[in-house]
Each structure stands twice: as C-alpha cells, then as structure tokens.
Scaffold this active site. Structure first.
Site, mmCIF file in Angstrom:
data_model
loop_
_atom_site.group_PDB
_atom_site.id
_atom_site.type_symbol
_atom_site.label_atom_id
_atom_site.label_comp_id
_atom_site.label_asym_id
_atom_site.label_seq_id
_atom_site.Cartn_x
_atom_site.Cartn_y
_atom_site.Cartn_z
ATOM 1 N N LYS A 214 0.819 -1.218 0.000
ATOM 2 C CA LYS A 214 0.000 0.000 0.000
ATOM 3 C C LYS A 214 0.853 1.270 0.000
ATOM 4 O O LYS A 214 2.014 1.282 0.367
ATOM 5 C CB LYS A 214 -0.997 -0.044 1.163
ATOM 6 C CG LYS A 214 -2.126 -1.042 0.822
ATOM 7 C CD LYS A 214 -3.225 -1.121 1.847
ATOM 8 C CE LYS A 214 -4.298 -2.101 1.338
ATOM 9 N NZ LYS A 214 -5.272 -2.452 2.358
ATOM 10 N N ARG B 143 -3.166 -10.100 5.169
ATOM 11 C CA ARG B 143 -3.565 -10.258 3.764
ATOM 12 C C ARG B 143 -2.435 -9.727 2.887
ATOM 13 O O ARG B 143 -2.135 -8.532 2.943
ATOM 14 C CB ARG B 143 -4.868 -9.468 3.550
ATOM 15 C CG ARG B 143 -5.442 -9.541 2.151
ATOM 16 C CD ARG B 143 -6.714 -8.680 2.078
ATOM 17 N NE ARG B 143 -7.263 -8.697 0.741
ATOM 18 C CZ ARG B 143 -6.840 -7.918 -0.250
ATOM 19 N NH1 ARG B 143 -5.864 -7.071 -0.060
ATOM 20 N NH2 ARG B 143 -7.403 -8.002 -1.440
#
Ligand code: PMM
Length: 263
Positions: free
Chosen positions: A208, A244
């Site tokens: 991210k 995740r």
C-alpha cells in the site's frame, strides 16, 4: 499462529497487480501457486478498491470470481470472497467460499449483513468511510485510532443485530481506506486495542501507498513486499489473526522468524 491470506485479484485495475489475473485460468494457477507457497487461505476479489476506482456491476464481478472460487474450494482450499455486494457473497459461498471479506463492513450494500447471517459463514468487517472514489475526502479524524475502533464497534453491533454470531466476526482497520499516510500508522498502533475487543483481527498492508511514503516513490514491488512482510510480522506480534498479502514467501518467512523470537 497468524494466518496468511493470499490475494487473488481477478480485476483489470487493482493498483499493484491489475490485469495480470483477469483470465480465470491464470488466476486459478496463481492462487494454487500462492497456496503452495504457504497461504492458509485465499482472498478472491473481482472489484478493485484502489483509490478513485469505479464500482463494478455485481454480474461482472461474479463472472470474474465464481470460476476461481469454485476451482479452489473444490480442491479443499479455504477461500474468502472479497466483495461489497450481497449477491456476490451469496453466489461465492454457494461456490464454496467460507468467509465474506467486506471492506465496507456491511455499509456499501444494505443487504449484506442479513445475507451473511443466513449463509452462516464468517465475515470480515473493514473500517470504511465511503467508496474509493471519495474516500480521501472523508479522511478527517481527531483521533484516528479511537475513531476506527468506535466505528468498527458500530459495524460489529450492526452485524450482531442482523443475526451474525460474534464468533463469526473478524475486524479489520482498513489500512488505506479513508486514511492518509500517518493515519495508517496510527491505525496500526491501535491494533492491540482493536484485538482487546475480543474479535479476530485481519490486517492488510500489502504494497500500500503508505509504505511507499516511507520507502520513497521509486520503491519497486520487491521493496514494498519486504515492507509488507515487516508490517505483517509486527501485526502478528500485535495479535493479528491473519495478514492479507500479495507475496506469500516474504511474509511467511517474516512470520516464522517473529514466531521463533516469541517462542
Ligand atoms: N485491502 C484491499 C482489498 N481488500 N480486504 C481486507 N479485509 N483488508 C484490506 O486491507 C484490503 C482488503 C486493497 O488492496 P488490493 O487492491 O491490493 O487487493
């Protein structure tokens, strides 16, 4: 022991792997590869949630994900379905998914929580403040850690009110969802408090933007994956039930080393 959730994005436009696995056979092969590398469960998604992304019709989403869910589940691989649509959740559970991963915490589709209550499967509720197209406009907080906790507690209460057993609920701070740079770190610092609510905690930092803020914009995927492994190991230490990730081996190794330290 913290589980590894491998990411299978069957989308043309996810931010780090969009388009690579749009062909179901390629997505299925990739998923089995992640499983061999050590993923405990696989998260299959057909709608990108990257900042600014447009919504996808549930019919298109289902065409993308159902063949993949079916192929994995029929081989006994635990599958979660990453969707904000109740109809897709129902169809995916019918195809064998055992967990509904709703990044919107049941807010995007008013039918989601009741549908999952009927399905009697687990649900991951993400912290979310609105669709990707407008999520940064809502990234205003006085105390982000406290607000993420309070808003997730509201989503848990809504899920329980809809008939979902508390034992089936997983909470996720929604890293990158309606949060800018430092707000993501503040949310991660709140993980112990989030865990203290008594629900399993899922954490998704993989590749991210907030990691690139630390590493520099020129950081390639390998460097973002290494940063993901570090944040995932720290999330494990903070009590996460699962992390995740796109790249399984780096996080698998980081979790193994962190576990050796703990033992
Ligand atoms: N992040 C993305 C998608 N799905 N699900 C959960 N539970 N938590 C997350 O943080 C999360 C998610 C966006 O990342 P991607 O586009 O790389 O899959």
């Amino acid at each position: 022991m913290t589980l590894i959730m491998g990411i299978v994005n069957v989308t043309p436009d996810s931010f780090s792997d969009g388009g690579r696995y749009l062909d179901p056979d390629v997505a299925i092969a990739h998923a089995f590869f992640l499983r061999e590398q050590g993923a405990d469960l696989l998260d299959v998604g057909g709608e990108s949630t990257r900042p600014g992304a447009d919504r996808v019709a549930p019919r298109v989403e289902q065409q993308r994900v159902l063949p993949v869910v079916e192929a994995l589940a029929s081989e006994g691989v635990p599958v979660s379905i990453d969707t904000m649509n109740a109809a897709t959740a129902v169809a995916a559970v019918d195809a064998g998914a055992c967990l509904v991963n709703d990044v919107s915490g049941g807010l995007a589709d008013p039918d989601m929580l009741a549908a999952v209550a009927d399905l009697q499967v687990d649900i991951a509720l993400g912290h979310w403040r609105g669709p990707s197209s407008e999520m940064y406009a809502r990234a205003e907080y006085a105390d982000v850690g406290r607000e993420v906790l309070a808003e997730l507690q509201e989503r848990v209460a809504a899920a329980v009110a809809a008939g979902i057993s508390p034992a089936r609920i997983v909470v996720d701070p929604g890293i990158g969802f309606g949060k800018r740079g430092e707000q993501n770190w503040q949310s991660l610092r709140a993980l112990p408090a989030l865990g203290a609510l008594g629900y399993r905690v899922l954490v998704g930092t993989s590749r991210k933007r907030f990691l690139a803020d630390v590493l520099g914009d020129d950081a390639d995927l390998a460097r973002r994956d290494l940063a993901t492994a570090v944040t995932s190991a720290l999330a494990a230490r903070a009590g996460a039930w699962a992390v995740r990730v796109h790249d399984v081996p780096t996080t698998r190794d980081a979790l193994a080393v962190a576990r050796a330290w703990e033992a």
